[in-house]
Design an enzyme around this catalytic site. Structure first.
Site, short mmCIF file in Angstrom:
data_model
loop_
_atom_site.label_atom_id
_atom_site.label_comp_id
_atom_site.label_asym_id
_atom_site.label_seq_id
_atom_site.Cartn_x
_atom_site.Cartn_y
_atom_site.Cartn_z
N ARG A 1 0.60 -0.79 0.39
CA ARG A 1 -0.04 0.03 0.49
C ARG A 1 0.91 1.27 -0.17
O ARG A 1 0.53 2.21 0.39
CB ARG A 1 -1.13 -0.32 1.88
CG ARG A 1 -2.11 -1.28 1.14
CD ARG A 1 -3.54 -0.62 0.96
NE ARG A 1 -4.43 -1.77 0.46
CZ ARG A 1 -4.77 -2.79 -0.72
NH1 ARG A 1 -3.56 -2.48 -1.25
NH2 ARG A 1 -5.77 -3.34 0.18
N GLU B 1 -3.53 2.98 7.69
CA GLU B 1 -3.81 2.94 6.53
C GLU B 1 -4.26 4.20 5.53
O GLU B 1 -3.85 4.62 4.75
CB GLU B 1 -4.54 1.66 6.11
CG GLU B 1 -4.60 1.72 4.33
CD GLU B 1 -4.91 0.02 3.45
OE1 GLU B 1 -4.69 -1.34 4.38
OE2 GLU B 1 -6.27 0.32 3.42
N SER C 1 -10.20 -0.07 5.39
CA SER C 1 -9.22 -0.77 6.98
C SER C 1 -8.47 0.67 7.28
O SER C 1 -7.92 1.44 6.04
CB SER C 1 -8.03 -1.38 5.56
OG SER C 1 -9.13 -3.19 5.07
C1 LIG Z 1 -15.63 0.59 2.29
C2 LIG Z 1 -14.79 1.03 1.60
C3 LIG Z 1 -14.02 -0.47 0.87
C4 LIG Z 1 -12.67 0.17 1.05
N1 LIG Z 1 -12.00 -1.26 -0.12
C5 LIG Z 1 -10.67 -1.12 0.06
C6 LIG Z 1 -9.87 -2.25 -0.76
O1 LIG Z 1 -10.59 -3.15 -1.04
N2 LIG Z 1 -8.17 -2.09 -0.82
C7 LIG Z 1 -8.13 -0.95 -1.43
O2 LIG Z 1 -7.37 -0.85 -1.49
N3 LIG Z 1 -9.09 -0.01 -0.01
C8 LIG Z 1 -10.08 0.12 -0.28
N4 LIG Z 1 -10.09 1.35 0.29
C9 LIG Z 1 -10.43 2.55 0.62
C10 LIG Z 1 -10.42 3.73 -0.27
O3 LIG Z 1 -11.69 3.38 -0.92
C11 LIG Z 1 -8.97 3.82 -1.56
O4 LIG Z 1 -7.98 4.03 -1.25
C12 LIG Z 1 -9.52 4.94 -2.39
O5 LIG Z 1 -8.61 4.07 -3.69
C13 LIG Z 1 -9.72 5.87 -2.17
O6 LIG Z 1 -9.76 7.09 -2.72
P1 LIG Z 1 -10.55 8.14 -2.88
O7 LIG Z 1 -10.68 9.10 -4.28
O8 LIG Z 1 -11.02 8.56 -1.97
O9 LIG Z 1 -8.99 9.17 -2.23
P2 LIG Z 1 -9.52 10.68 -0.72
O10 LIG Z 1 -9.83 9.71 -0.04
O11 LIG Z 1 -10.28 11.92 -1.84
O12 LIG Z 1 -8.21 10.24 -0.33
C14 LIG Z 1 -7.00 9.75 0.25
C15 LIG Z 1 -5.61 10.09 -0.06
O13 LIG Z 1 -5.86 10.45 -1.31
C16 LIG Z 1 -4.97 11.18 -1.60
N5 LIG Z 1 -5.78 12.20 -3.41
C17 LIG Z 1 -6.89 11.68 -3.58
N6 LIG Z 1 -7.11 12.02 -5.02
C18 LIG Z 1 -5.61 12.69 -5.49
C19 LIG Z 1 -5.11 12.84 -6.57
N7 LIG Z 1 -5.92 13.24 -7.60
N8 LIG Z 1 -3.93 12.80 -6.99
C20 LIG Z 1 -2.97 13.11 -5.83
N9 LIG Z 1 -3.52 12.72 -5.10
C21 LIG Z 1 -4.58 12.37 -4.49
C22 LIG Z 1 -5.61 12.70 -0.72
O14 LIG Z 1 -4.64 13.88 -0.47
C23 LIG Z 1 -5.31 12.50 0.42
O15 LIG Z 1 -3.95 11.74 0.81
C24 LIG Z 1 -11.76 0.75 1.04
C25 LIG Z 1 -12.73 2.46 1.42
C26 LIG Z 1 -13.75 2.06 2.06
C27 LIG Z 1 -14.60 4.04 2.96
#
Ligand SMILES: Cc1cc2nc3c(=O)[nH]c(=O)nc-3n(C[C@H](O)[C@H](O)[C@H](O)COP(=O)(O)OP(=O)(O)OC[C@H]3O[C@@H](n4cnc5c(N)ncnc54)[C@H](O)[C@@H]3O)c2cc1C
Length: 337
Positions: A157, A329, A234
């Site tokens: 990760r 995480e 997570s």
């Molecule tokens: C119910 C649930 C299930 C999940 N299951 C999984 C899973 O199976 N596997 C897994 O790996 N993760 C999982 N996640 C975690 C999450 O969904 C992922 O990490 C997802 O990719 C985060 O994307 P986001 O756009 O919501 O990021 P955000 O929450 O908006 O941002 C997270 C971080 O990324 C940065 N960021 C966001 N967009 C950009 C960009 N365009 N450029 C640079 N930085 C950026 C932000 O500044 C922040 O630091 C889960 C979450 C939930 C709530």
């Protein structure tokens, strides 16, 4: 009415947003980021808010939410804007007859969020299918095309994006396969749902359905009516250790390039924090999911302070039992762990 991070994140906690702009296209995102940087205003770039916990004080600066949702399919290459909802993209490429990301179905968040922590599930990592990324370098002011080798993937990760806010992901290109066969299914419960052998394949659309059903069972698909899904997925990362303490030798593990990756859910459970733990602890506003030991969940009305206090309680319990520190995480902003 003031927007808060409770409105913008899947954990539904966090204080006010100083100034919120939604980027409606990639050039718009670059313009918003350049403008914020030119004024020296603190800037937070976000996607779907599914891996983000912001303090109750909020963010006294600019927030750019990546909102553009264009994507192009060119043979086996798929390029999507950072703001596109990840699962909408998965659904579209599966419908188009492409295979490669069907096991990543049902994960919330944006396309741009996937390289940040090299999102993975059920045997597939973002880096397995990544062709290139368009990145905006905030220090140099340049837009660059990066290959996967430049992204710092490797240990569990991790990526360069996770540890710095210098580079903003503008779009991501994936190399998929035009085939009626999915990637091999390595998880027994998913194989069972598909009625195939572990290691076998199936139609990508069937795999997508099976994965979403499996994730629903684990409360890993967002549902506004179900507090078990008010989380960041997570909260804790599987720890990677150069040396495993004796007390943790029974913990399920996998090799990692930086040592041994331990199963954090096992450590939490064995430290006495079973599924649903927390309803009788503190003020009951935060608890572990009833189906997923790594998911810290908001039971309604939680504050970020409640979340962090509960997470620290789990961390300290695991440390006392195993001499291992669990780390988050998710990305923590203006809150301490
Ligand atoms: C119910 C649930 C299930 C999940 N299951 C999984 C899973 O199976 N596997 C897994 O790996 N993760 C999982 N996640 C975690 C999450 O969904 C992922 O990490 C997802 O990719 C985060 O994307 P986001 O756009 O919501 O990021 P955000 O929450 O908006 O941002 C997270 C971080 O990324 C940065 N960021 C966001 N967009 C950009 C960009 N365009 N450029 C640079 N930085 C950026 C932000 O500044 C922040 O630091 C889960 C979450 C939930 C709530």
């Amino acid at each position: 009415m003031t927007t808060t991070f409770a409105d913008l994140t899947t954990m539904r906690v966090g204080g006010p947003v100083g100034r919120l702009d939604v980027a409606t296209s990639t050039p718009h995102a670059v313009e918003l980021i350049r403008n914020a940087d030119a004024t020296g205003e603190p800037l937070l770039v976000m996607g779907g808010g599914s891996n983000l916990v912001v303090g109750d004080v909020g963010w006294d600066g600019s927030v750019v939410k990546m909102g553009s949702a264009e994507f192009v399919i060119d043979g086996e290459l798929v390029t999507a804007a950072a703001g596109m909802e990840w699962d909408t993209l998965v659904s579209a490429v599966v419908a188009d007859g492409l295979s490669g990301i069907e096991t990543l179905s049902g994960i919330p968040g944006s396309v741009g969020g996937t390289p940040v922590q090299n999102v993975g599930a059920y045997g597939t990592l973002t880096s397995d299918v990544l062709e290139s990324i368009t990145v905006f370098d905030r220090s140099a002011g340049t837009i660059e095309r990066w290959l996967p080798e430049q992204c710092g993937f490797g240990s569990h990760r991790q990526s360069v994006f996770k540890h710095s806010d210098r580079w903003i992901v503008l779009d991501v290109t994936f190399r998929l396969r035009r085939t009626a066969q999915s990637v091999p299914i390595t998880f027994a419960q998913v194989a069972e749902r598909l009625q195939i052998e572990v290691g076998g394949t199936a139609a990508p659309a069937d795999v997508r359905e099976a994965i979403i059903a499996q994730r629903r069972d684990r409360k890993m698909v967002l549902d506004e009516h179900d507090h078990d899904t008010w989380s960041v997925g997570s909260f804790f990362i599987n720890p990677v250790l150069a040396e495993v303490p004796r007390r943790a030798l029974d913990c399920p593990s996998l090799p990692d390039i930086k040592g041994t990756k331990l199963h954090a859910a096992w450590l939490i459970d064995q430290a006495g924090f079973g599924p649903g733990y927390g309803l009788d602890w503190g003020n009951g506003s935060v608890a572990l999911s009833s189906r997923h030991a790594l998911a810290v969940t908001n039971r309604g009305g939680a504050t970020t302070a409640d979340v962090m206090k509960f997470a620290a309680h789990i961390r300290d319990g695991v440390a006392a039992r195993f001499d291992i520190r669990l780390n988050p995480e998710c990305h923590l902003v203006n809150c301490s762990y």
